[in-house]
Motif scaffolding. Sequence first.
Motif, short mmCIF file in Angstrom:
data_model
loop_
_atom_site.label_atom_id
_atom_site.label_comp_id
_atom_site.label_asym_id
_atom_site.label_seq_id
_atom_site.Cartn_x
_atom_site.Cartn_y
_atom_site.Cartn_z
N LYS A 50 44.99 -34.86 6.37
CA LYS A 50 45.27 -33.42 6.30
C LYS A 50 44.00 -32.63 5.92
O LYS A 50 43.70 -31.59 6.51
CB LYS A 50 46.36 -33.17 5.25
N TYR A 51 43.26 -33.15 4.96
CA TYR A 51 42.02 -32.49 4.53
C TYR A 51 41.06 -32.36 5.71
O TYR A 51 40.45 -31.31 5.93
CB TYR A 51 41.37 -33.30 3.40
N THR A 52 40.94 -33.42 6.49
CA THR A 52 40.00 -33.44 7.61
C THR A 52 40.47 -32.56 8.76
O THR A 52 39.66 -31.87 9.39
CB THR A 52 39.77 -34.89 8.08
N VAL A 53 41.76 -32.57 9.02
CA VAL A 53 42.31 -31.67 10.06
C VAL A 53 42.02 -30.22 9.70
O VAL A 53 41.65 -29.40 10.57
CB VAL A 53 43.83 -31.92 10.24
N ASP A 54 42.16 -29.88 8.44
CA ASP A 54 41.91 -28.50 8.00
C ASP A 54 40.43 -28.13 8.07
O ASP A 54 40.08 -27.01 8.41
CB ASP A 54 42.43 -28.31 6.56
N LYS A 55 39.56 -29.07 7.72
CA LYS A 55 38.13 -28.78 7.62
C LYS A 55 37.38 -28.93 8.94
O LYS A 55 36.31 -28.33 9.11
CB LYS A 55 37.47 -29.71 6.58
N CYS A 56 37.89 -29.73 9.85
CA CYS A 56 37.14 -30.07 11.07
C CYS A 56 37.89 -29.65 12.33
O CYS A 56 37.89 -30.38 13.33
CB CYS A 56 36.87 -31.58 11.11
N ALA A 57 38.51 -28.49 12.30
CA ALA A 57 39.36 -28.07 13.42
C ALA A 57 38.59 -28.04 14.74
O ALA A 57 39.07 -28.53 15.78
CB ALA A 57 39.96 -26.70 13.13
N ASP A 58 37.38 -27.45 14.75
CA ASP A 58 36.61 -27.33 16.00
C ASP A 58 36.19 -28.70 16.52
O ASP A 58 36.26 -28.97 17.72
CB ASP A 58 35.38 -26.45 15.78
N ASP A 59 35.73 -29.56 15.62
CA ASP A 59 35.30 -30.89 16.05
C ASP A 59 36.46 -31.70 16.60
O ASP A 59 36.33 -32.39 17.61
CB ASP A 59 34.66 -31.64 14.87
N LEU A 60 37.61 -31.63 15.94
CA LEU A 60 38.77 -32.40 16.39
C LEU A 60 39.32 -31.87 17.72
O LEU A 60 39.76 -32.64 18.57
CB LEU A 60 39.86 -32.40 15.32
N LYS A 61 39.25 -30.56 17.92
CA LYS A 61 39.69 -29.98 19.20
C LYS A 61 38.77 -30.47 20.31
O LYS A 61 39.24 -30.83 21.41
CB LYS A 61 39.68 -28.45 19.12
N PHE A 62 37.47 -30.49 20.04
CA PHE A 62 36.52 -31.00 21.04
C PHE A 62 36.82 -32.46 21.35
O PHE A 62 36.84 -32.88 22.52
CB PHE A 62 35.08 -30.86 20.53
N LEU A 63 37.05 -33.27 20.31
CA LEU A 63 37.31 -34.70 20.50
C LEU A 63 38.64 -34.92 21.23
O LEU A 63 38.77 -35.87 22.02
CB LEU A 63 37.31 -35.43 19.16
N GLU A 64 39.61 -34.06 20.99
CA GLU A 64 40.87 -34.15 21.72
C GLU A 64 40.63 -33.91 23.21
O GLU A 64 41.14 -34.65 24.07
CB GLU A 64 41.87 -33.13 21.18
#
Length: 482
Positions: free
Chosen positions: A269-283
């Motif tokens: 949850k902490y990482t999803v909140d902090k790394c939204a742009d990076d995770l969207k790119f990786l998705e």
Amino acid sequence: MKHSKVIDLLNSTNTLHEVTAKGWVRTFRNNQFIALNDGSTIHNIQCVVDFENTPDETLKRITTGAAVCVTGTLAESRGAGQKVEIQVTKLEILGDSDAEKFPMQPKKHSLEFLRENAHLRVRTNAFGAIMRVRSTLAFAVHQYFQEKGFFYVNTPIITGSDAEGAGEMFQVTSLPIDGSAPRNEDGSINYKEDFFGKQTNLTVSGQLEAETYAMALGKVYTFGPTFRAENSNTSRHLAEFWMIEPEVAFNDLADNMDLAEDFIKYVIKYTVDKCADDLKFLENRLLEEEKSKPQAERSEMALLEKLSFVLDNNFKRVSYTEAIDILKDSTPNKKKKFQYIINEWGADLQSEHERFLVEKHFKCPVILFDYPAKIKAFYMRLNDNTEPGKETVRAMDILFPGIGEIVGGSQREERYDVLVEKMKALGIDEEELWWYLDTRRFGTAVHSGFGLGFERLVLFVTGMSNIRDVIPFPRTPQNAEF
């Protein structure tokens, strides 16, 4: 010279003032537009060069990979895709990059090619995102345990014990390896002459030492490098990796399950909140990658959906015995679709079985517990009242979609006599672990812990499929480059 981070400039609402930025050129087009990235974010900032008043010699040096310093006015962007840009008034080349030789060109590179250039791959969007996510997850690990009153313990990297009993360890020695090492009368190497006066190895786990500290400090955790000399070239194995291992005095198996589930949900949850742009790119990267795969091999869930799947569901707790019955009666087992057919109780579950339980049967993360003693480590607590030949231990594994086992743990065997008998049965030298047995001699108590391979966690959160792509410099058989 002071300069601003790209992420701060992109988030700035204060325009029409002078700023300075430093970073590396991702692209330079039309002799005018620099896409500048400094690693602080996946996004580049556009820097508009006044090419008519910039010497040709300078313009020629603005190449992909070059390090530059730009000063100019932060202004609302006239182009699409960005809110602000820097209208450059001064440009300095800090470090040239030969456009003909720089490997990280603005095009799609294979992951294998990028592994061969692991020292430069972090300059790509994908690896920049992965490593920012890894850093955030690592911080979240420490923050969680510190908030919960745990103490961080640094356990030895060089050890004389094999915590797992697997025997796949890297030996540490200062003795010559040319055959001239001192020998005993029977011809074996005399390790009393070695640096530590005994045979030593790189650790496979900090658990045993952490247990001793839990029996004084109550709640402790380790987070450090571990090593396994397993000659395995799979996408899930590394020779050097990082382990997170909490140990808690007075916790039984149920407490251990609660802790592990709460911990995993917190750090994700902490990482999803902090790394939204990076995770969207990786998705999006994962979606593109999967287009080339047959439909049957594609993930059923997008990356962020998979992370939500873990966060939004209670983990289902199922005994090993119940899981075996489910697998034996399952369609893929009956139709021999499993590579490893489940015929009887006592089988060691494979990734395909674990994923079936999570993704097909229960449709939520699963915690399996009470495994057969013969397939688990010596330090796990033997269950009472189990029938001969079907002894079980208070072990638990947490299973995730797409990856199978991500956590392994247990209630530890706190009874001195039982532990000694288990060690004898497995041929484990009591004299080597005298200090471990002392914790059962002096003030023993129920205690539990688990281990989580950090790279497995990063693999899950980033959606990558090969563990070599979630650690900066992977160490694998025949590979210790960089």
